[in-house]
Scaffold this active site. Structure first.
Site, PDB file in Angstrom:
ATOM      1  N   GLY A  48      -8.558   2.421  -5.148  1.00 22.24           N
ATOM      2  CA  GLY A  48      -7.306   2.492  -5.095  1.00 22.24           C
ATOM      3  C   GLY A  48      -6.461   1.857  -6.165  1.00 22.24           C
ATOM      4  O   GLY A  48      -5.478   2.053  -6.405  1.00 22.24           O
ATOM      5  N   GLU A 102      -3.583  -4.544  -3.171  1.00 28.12           N
ATOM      6  CA  GLU A 102      -3.942  -3.405  -2.649  1.00 28.12           C
ATOM      7  C   GLU A 102      -3.262  -2.244  -3.321  1.00 28.12           C
ATOM      8  O   GLU A 102      -1.880  -2.545  -3.597  1.00 28.12           O
ATOM      9  CB  GLU A 102      -3.856  -3.639  -1.253  1.00 28.12           C
ATOM     10  N   ASP A 103      -3.451  -0.925  -3.050  1.00 31.09           N
ATOM     11  CA  ASP A 103      -2.789   0.092  -3.099  1.00 31.09           C
ATOM     12  C   ASP A 103      -1.673   0.328  -2.364  1.00 31.09           C
ATOM     13  O   ASP A 103      -0.594   0.680  -2.345  1.00 31.09           O
ATOM     14  CB  ASP A 103      -3.440   1.298  -3.781  1.00 31.09           C
ATOM     15  N   ASP A 106      -1.557   0.990   5.344  1.00 29.95           N
ATOM     16  CA  ASP A 106      -1.270   2.056   6.236  1.00 29.95           C
ATOM     17  C   ASP A 106      -1.246   1.387   7.881  1.00 29.95           C
ATOM     18  O   ASP A 106      -0.360   0.961   8.189  1.00 29.95           O
ATOM     19  CB  ASP A 106      -2.164   3.260   6.124  1.00 29.95           C
ATOM     20  N   LYS A 134       3.424   1.440   4.646  1.00 29.83           N
ATOM     21  CA  LYS A 134       3.773   2.585   5.490  1.00 29.83           C
ATOM     22  C   LYS A 134       4.402   1.685   6.623  1.00 29.83           C
ATOM     23  O   LYS A 134       3.444   1.492   7.636  1.00 29.83           O
ATOM     24  CB  LYS A 134       2.943   3.402   5.805  1.00 29.83           C
ATOM     25  N   PHE A 155       1.434  11.698   3.506  1.00 35.24           N
ATOM     26  CA  PHE A 155       0.298  11.484   2.435  1.00 35.24           C
ATOM     27  C   PHE A 155       0.697  11.713   1.065  1.00 35.24           C
ATOM     28  O   PHE A 155       1.443  12.376   0.677  1.00 35.24           O
ATOM     29  CB  PHE A 155      -0.680  12.471   2.728  1.00 35.24           C
ATOM     30  N   ASP A 162      -5.984   8.732  -4.384  1.00 42.64           N
ATOM     31  CA  ASP A 162      -6.551   9.906  -4.504  1.00 42.64           C
ATOM     32  C   ASP A 162      -6.272  11.105  -3.237  1.00 42.64           C
ATOM     33  O   ASP A 162      -6.059  10.532  -2.085  1.00 42.64           O
ATOM     34  CB  ASP A 162      -8.022   9.695  -4.796  1.00 42.64           C
ATOM     35  N   ARG A 168      -6.130  10.285  -8.959  1.00 42.21           N
ATOM     36  CA  ARG A 168      -5.810   8.830  -9.256  1.00 42.21           C
ATOM     37  C   ARG A 168      -5.286   8.620 -10.454  1.00 42.21           C
ATOM     38  O   ARG A 168      -4.556   7.509 -10.742  1.00 42.21           O
ATOM     39  CB  ARG A 168      -7.319   7.956  -9.231  1.00 42.21           C
TER      40      ARG A 168
HETATM   41  P1  5GP Z   1      -5.386   1.125   6.473  1.00 46.35           P
HETATM   42  O1  5GP Z   1      -6.681   0.370   6.853  1.00 46.35           O
HETATM   43  O2  5GP Z   1      -4.066   0.192   6.159  1.00 46.35           O
HETATM   44  O3  5GP Z   1      -4.747   1.947   7.570  1.00 46.35           O
HETATM   45  O4  5GP Z   1      -5.804   1.768   5.239  1.00 46.35           O
HETATM   46  C1  5GP Z   1      -5.376   1.561   4.048  1.00 46.35           C
HETATM   47  C2  5GP Z   1      -6.366   2.779   3.277  1.00 46.35           C
HETATM   48  O5  5GP Z   1      -6.034   4.136   3.787  1.00 46.35           O
HETATM   49  C3  5GP Z   1      -5.939   2.513   1.614  1.00 46.35           C
HETATM   50  O6  5GP Z   1      -6.549   1.740   1.087  1.00 46.35           O
HETATM   51  C4  5GP Z   1      -5.751   4.054   1.525  1.00 46.35           C
HETATM   52  O7  5GP Z   1      -7.395   4.322   0.781  1.00 46.35           O
HETATM   53  C5  5GP Z   1      -5.776   4.908   2.692  1.00 46.35           C
HETATM   54  N1  5GP Z   1      -4.556   5.666   2.793  1.00 46.35           N
HETATM   55  C6  5GP Z   1      -3.621   5.390   3.609  1.00 46.35           C
HETATM   56  N2  5GP Z   1      -2.399   5.988   3.507  1.00 46.35           N
HETATM   57  C7  5GP Z   1      -2.629   6.865   2.255  1.00 46.35           C
HETATM   58  C8  5GP Z   1      -2.019   8.006   1.587  1.00 46.35           C
HETATM   59  O8  5GP Z   1      -0.757   8.241   1.965  1.00 46.35           O
HETATM   60  N3  5GP Z   1      -2.832   8.510   0.573  1.00 46.35           N
HETATM   61  C9  5GP Z   1      -3.892   8.196   0.165  1.00 46.35           C
HETATM   62  N4  5GP Z   1      -4.516   8.639  -0.909  1.00 46.35           N
HETATM   63  N5  5GP Z   1      -4.497   7.175   0.697  1.00 46.35           N
HETATM   64  C10 5GP Z   1      -4.072   6.448   1.734  1.00 46.35           C
HETATM   65 MG    MG Z   2      -6.948   1.049  -1.055  1.00 43.48          MG
END
Ligand code: 5GP
Ligand code: MG
Length: 178
Positions: A48, A102-103, A106, A134, A155, A162, A168
């Site tokens: 990402g 990081e992208d 969440d 977020k 989302f 993606d 992407r």
């Molecule tokens: P975390 O471990 O912080 O819950 O998850 C992070 C990962 O969840 C990100 O690297 C990404 O791959 C995915 N993710 C979380 N929210 C989104 C979103 O709104 N869109 C997309 N495409 N991926 C998300």
């Molecule tokens: Mg990621």
């Protein structure tokens, strides 16, 4: 600007590439200032973050190393859901300033895992730099030092992110719509 369709979902423009560009430049300037005199190691988390990493690093004027890692996640038997493994980081991080790229953060569980894994390699510091956060979903206590945007829990796709493998390549960031 407008509405696009990816598979079964519709998305509308949410953050334009111009705004992404200006916020990325702002964050890069903060990093250039904070790490002046250091030679940091950037660790970008694939897939990402590839686009954000490329945009950010073009604005970094420090001497630096750049590494790309992938997280293999597999569903474990633990109640936490998925267990991760970090693949492809062969750098010696002892005494180095490490900046994770990081992208999106969440729940924060992925970043918590990555920071712990990196901290075990005796770096001088570990900082997080994310394109998106977020705040409404954050479940763990994370110090996110560099961030371009806070966004709602919806989302999103684009700029590296993606939906089922697609989207992407989009320059702008789109949010799911009805
Ligand atoms: P975390 O471990 O912080 O819950 O998850 C992070 C990962 O969840 C990100 O690297 C990404 O791959 C995915 N993710 C979380 N929210 C989104 C979103 O709104 N869109 C997309 N495409 N991926 C998300
Ligand atoms: Mg990621």
């Amino acid at each position: 600007m407008g509405i696009i369709r990816i598979k079964d979902k519709k998305f509308s423009t949410f953050i334009t590439s111009d705004k992404i560009k200006s916020q990325t430049a702002r964050v890069a300037q903060e990093i250039n200032r904070d790490f002046a005199g250091s030679t940091p190691v950037f660790v970008a988390i694939l897939n990402g973050s590839f686009m954000f990493a490329a945009d950010l690093l073009r604005e970094i004027s420090l001497p630096c190393e750049i590494h790309f890692v992938k997280l293999a996640s597999y569903t474990g038997t633990k109640s936490t859901g998925s267990v991760h493994e970090m693949i492809g980081l062969h750098a010696d991080l002892r005494g180095r300033d490490v900046i994770i790229i990081e992208d999106i953060v969440d729940s924060g569980l992925t970043m918590q895992f990555v920071t712990k894994m990196l901290a075990e390699r005796s770096p001088r510091s570990v900082s997080i730099c994310t394109l998106l956060l977020k705040p409404g979903n954050l479940q763990v206590n994370l110090d996110i030092k560099y961030k371009c945007f806070d966004i709602p829990n919806d989302f999103i796709v684009g700029c590296g992110l993606d939906y089922d493998g697609f989207g992407r390549n989009l320059k702008d960031i789109y949010t799911v719509t009805n």
